[in-house]
Design an enzyme around this catalytic site. Structure first.
Site, short mmCIF file in Angstrom:
data_model
loop_
_atom_site.label_atom_id
_atom_site.label_comp_id
_atom_site.label_asym_id
_atom_site.label_seq_id
_atom_site.Cartn_x
_atom_site.Cartn_y
_atom_site.Cartn_z
N LYS A 1 0.88 -1.13 0.09
CA LYS A 1 0.02 0.08 0.10
C LYS A 1 0.83 1.08 -0.08
O LYS A 1 2.05 1.25 0.58
CB LYS A 1 -0.84 0.23 1.26
CG LYS A 1 -2.15 0.82 1.21
CD LYS A 1 -3.18 0.30 0.33
CE LYS A 1 -4.47 1.26 0.25
NZ LYS A 1 -5.74 0.40 -0.24
N ASP B 1 -6.94 4.32 -4.66
CA ASP B 1 -7.75 4.22 -3.20
C ASP B 1 -8.10 5.65 -2.94
O ASP B 1 -8.58 6.45 -4.00
CB ASP B 1 -6.77 3.71 -2.24
CG ASP B 1 -7.41 3.28 -0.99
OD1 ASP B 1 -7.81 2.43 -0.71
OD2 ASP B 1 -7.23 4.21 0.21
#
Ligand code: NDP
Length: 451
Positions: free
Chosen positions: A130, A170
């Site tokens: 991430k 995201d």
């Protein structure tokens, strides 16, 4: 026999807290997984001896870097960027990039940790990662967004690659931002590869990637309801968020015959007792994504609705709930309220939207409760399919992808049942997802020895 990791759960968590001070989100995510994994590992010496959980809870690496850019007034702005590469035991690191002022190393470490299990659950060969920045895209011009994305990629490019680490979008990172980052990657490396997913359809993107997380969360919900011989027809749904995941979850609920009552953003929630129909969802998409407006303006367009400033929607009675905004947006008291008001199923579109008290409340009530690592895996699953299409240099048809997404969500649901069936008709989906995801990654790590 090595016994070094034969600690109990509290001692293990003490160590995690000590090694990760001031990282509450990361500690919370590890705790939620460790609660189930310790039970599962009780009679499995190899996982203890090889310190597998300890190793998964220590990212392979965390890259932190400076991102300088120039705003429209010629001021130099300095942001912090990160890429957390948590674990690549079963495939290249894979996970989104988040641009939001709340982004910290703790938030990205929790997301990369969760992603590791989620990606394993999809059955596709993807490790967990991430990244992101504390950059706030709100109120920025398109040029400023472009300059920021280019500067971010100017550092990130050296840490990623189609077989190394493949980021996606995201919160705060949609098709526009992926375009700017892909353009900069291509410019620096002179390579056109599948280094990012969520790309535009004209330049290597996959059909249904945009819809996949929200649709997938609803497919998962439908699978859960089917275990009780129920479906979504006539069911009322409360949804938080009004971004990519929330609007597509709402769309699929409507398509399957349900009635959506709420949506929200960081300013509060709207409640539309008439139901948020497809036309209204289209209005929200246009308003929030393209015009970057606020959800409160919904009530001007649809006057039967009400806006509740600074509040979350969990007090609105419903049959099913889908938290689709952000982490820790549904607390213990909210979970109890939902259950008391007759909610029978919760499918998380966001990552870790329910805090630990909330998770415990849902488990205690034995309702159908799916953690994000299972129910929101549809997005990364279609990202995995985008990677396959890029490698093959071809594009699959929409119907094929829709079917693959449905099959993958059913497969994840089956995995949850395999490890989470508690008997008496109760499935602990949290436990099932944690164990199924862990086992796949852990067994690969065992094969590699101590690396
Ligand atoms: P978007 O940026 O498209 O939308 C985010 C939504 O959440 C917006 O409505 C935003 O409101 C709201 N929100 C963000 N932060 C807060 C906050 N602190 N309090 C209240 N509301 C907030 O993001 P996505 O829809 O893509 O992501 C939503 C969630 O789903 C995240 O947890 C993400 O990690 C997760 N997820 C996303 C995937 C994807 O494919 N996009 C895949 C898997 C999980 P506002 O406009 O006011 O900021």
């Amino acid at each position: 026999m090595a016994v070094s990791d034969h600690v109990d759960l509290p001692t293990f968590m003490e160590g995690v807290k000590k090694r990760n001070p001031y990282q509450p989100e990361f500690v919370q995510a590890v705790q939620e997984v460790a609660e189930d994994i310790f039970d599962f590992m009780a009679d499995k010496e190899q996982y203890h001896a090889q310190q597998i959980l300890r190793r998964i809870a220590e990212p392979d690496r965390v890259v932190s870097f400076r991102v300088c850019w120039e705003d429209d007034n010629g001021n130099i702005r300095v942001q912090r960027g990160w890429r957390v590469q948590n674990n690549n035991a079963i495939g290249p690191y894979k996970g989104g990039i988040r641009f939001h002022p709340s982004v910290t190393e703790s938030v990205l470490k929790f997301l990369a940790f969760e992603q590791t299990f989620k990606n394993a659950l999809t059955g596709l060969p993807m490790g967990g990662g991430k990244g992101g920045s504390n950059f706030n895209p709100k109120g920025k011009s398109t040029r400023e967004i472009m300059r920021f994305c280019q500067s971010f990629m100017t550092e990130l490019y050296r840490h990623i690659g189609a077989d190394v680490d493949v980021p996606a979008g995201d919160i705060g990172v949609g098709g526009r931002e992926i375009g700017y980052m892909f353009g900069q990657y291509k410019r620096i490396t002179n390579q056109f590869t599948g280094v990012l997913t969520g790309k535009g359809l004209e330049w290597g993107g996959s059909l249904i990637r945009t819809e996949a997380t929200g649709y997938g969360a609803v497919y998962f919900l439908a699978n859960m309801l089917a275990t009780k011989s129920q479906d979504l027809v006539g069911k009322t749904a409360v949804i938080s968020g009004s971004g990519n995941v929330a609007t597509h979850a709402a769309e699929k609920i409507v398509q399957l015959g349900g009635k959506v009552l709420t949506l929200s953003d960081s300013g509060g929630f709207i409640h539309d007792p008439d139901g948020i129909t497809q036309d209204k969802i289209n209005w929200v998409k246009e308003h929030k994504t393209h015009r970057r407006g606020r959800i409160e303006e919904y009530v001007e367009a649809f006057p039967n609705a009400t806006f509740h400033a600074g509040k979350t929607p969990w007090g609105v009675p419903c049959d099913v709930a889908l938290p689709c905004a952000t982490q820790n947006e549904l607390l213990g008291e909210d979970a109890k309220t939902l259950v008391a008001n007759g909610c029978i199923a919760v499918s998380e579109g966001a990552n870790m939207p329910t805090d630990l008290d909330g998770v415990h409340a849902f488990k205690a009530a034995k309702i159908l409760y799916a953690p994000g690592k299972a129910s929101n895996a549809g997005g990364v699953a279609v990202s995995g399919l985008e990677m396959s299409q890029n490698s093959e240099r071809r594009a699959w048809k929409e119907e094929e992808l829709q079917q693959m997404l449905k099959d993958i969500m059913s497969g994840i649901h089956d995995s949850c049942i395999r490890y989470g069936d508690q008997g008496g008709g109760y499935i602990d989906y949290v436990k099932g997802a944690n164990i199924a995801g862990f086992k796949k990654v852990a067994d690969a790590m065992l094969a590699f020895g101590v690396v």
